[in-house]
Scaffold this active site. Sequence first.
Site, PDB file in Angstrom:
ATOM      1  N   CYS A  49    -102.353 -10.173  -0.842  1.00  0.00           N
ATOM      2  CA  CYS A  49    -101.918 -10.294   0.640  1.00  0.00           C
ATOM      3  C   CYS A  49    -100.657 -10.854   0.918  1.00  0.00           C
ATOM      4  O   CYS A  49     -99.885 -11.907   0.101  1.00  0.00           O
ATOM      5  CB  CYS A  49    -102.886 -11.485   1.017  1.00  0.00           C
ATOM      6  SG  CYS A  49    -102.128 -12.577   2.158  1.00  0.00           S
ATOM      7  N   CYS A  52     -99.544 -14.328   2.335  1.00  0.00           N
ATOM      8  CA  CYS A  52     -99.535 -15.133   1.170  1.00  0.00           C
ATOM      9  C   CYS A  52     -98.774 -15.374   0.188  1.00  0.00           C
ATOM     10  O   CYS A  52     -98.144 -16.632  -0.209  1.00  0.00           O
ATOM     11  CB  CYS A  52    -100.953 -14.979   0.280  1.00  0.00           C
ATOM     12  SG  CYS A  52    -102.707 -14.651   1.085  1.00  0.00           S
TER      13      CYS A  52
END
Length: 424
Positions: A49, A52
């Site tokens: 991700c 993230c």
Amino acid sequence: MLETRSLVLLSVLLCMSLVSAFVEELDDSFMETRAADDTWLIKFYAPWCTFCKQLDPVWHQIGSELKSQGSLVNVGKTDATTHTGLAKEFRVRGYPAILMLKKGVKYNYSGPRTKDGIIDFAHRVSGPLVRSLSSLQLFQHAMNRHVVMFVYVGATSQLKGNYTSAAEELIAHTYFFSATKDILPKAISMPSLPAVVVFKDGTYFTYTEKLDGDLKTWINRERFPSYFKIDSYTLYAMGESGKLVVLVLVEEKKQCEESLRYKGLVERVSANHRHLYSRSFYFGVMEDSDYISGLVMGEVTVPSLIVVNLANDGYFVPPAGVETERQLMDFLNGVLNGTIQGQGGNGVAQRLRRFVYNTKDTLMPVFRQAPLLGCFLVGFPLAIGALFCYLFRKAQCAKDNEENIRLLAPPAQHHNKLTSKKSD
Ligand SMILES: *[C@@H]1O[C@H](CO)[C@@H](O)[C@H](O)[C@H]1NC(C)=O
């Protein structure tokens, strides 16, 4: 030469160990091994991700800042794709998820992913549920810092109990204060004590159970200013308030004259006709229209005016140009009394359309940059799907005919149901 090098290596190692001292990597054993009284701020991430990854340096800064401030909040992170037990325990649905654990209660952070926003959240949740303001100075200091401020005024009572239990749940979103009548400025009058008061929009309102309903619901409904600049995180969070949001969509940078005119118009109506609209609407300006494009599934014109119902992803657009206060009020009244038809919503057909729109939106850039990859991404699942359909049809044909005729009746759409919660 060798010495400098080993010195460098040593300091790098030292730095790395310092960094990891601020943020602990947690695994599935966390719930058993943690001390029961510890407070934790945890980021759940997935290795793939990108949001993230962007949050990683911020997370380290948060860890080190909280440590240096002497905060008792422990900062951790965990790979939710490998430590699925922990992610399940915290009901993590998307990444990155930011949660706090305090005395066994979990609090979800839904604000913008900035250092200041997250640190404020950590302080708010880790501190006392209800903060006592013991002097006029403290009251005024708090007033300067908070755009919307809830204060309980009076001695211990059942209402105070209800206020504290509302705080237990809503502390993730807003601060809760208490004070005695004598420390408040003399100009503030209250019909009776005890009372719960919200200070916002340059004035204050007192909660009354008869008119406002349940205290927790009222706080959730009133925790935003009635007119302000809204980002997509806030807009999403406003879904729980149950109010419709009147939005002026404007350019991110240089705003044209028409944008300023729209903004002025909406601000005036929100302030001058509070008694008519404050129970049903929030008003705001939005500079980033991506979220709204997703909602209406198309390009949005800027500047423009839209009313969104976040409870069901529905929206309303004015049927004609809105130039005057009267025209804006006619539009809002039309939305309230149902003469203006809502669009969108989260019925089956809309969901399907949204799915197609989002998929297209994701795949278009891929097609533009790498057409072959795009073809593969679309073609492969299609081929698999077609194969399944074929096999399914073959199996179905063998069965009785009546089994085959089953209509999929779409459930009714509720455009105006303000109180319904997001269904996903
Ligand atoms: C406190 O909450 C209970 C349950 O929601 C309610 O019945 C009661 O009237 C509330 N008390 C006050 C003083 O608001």
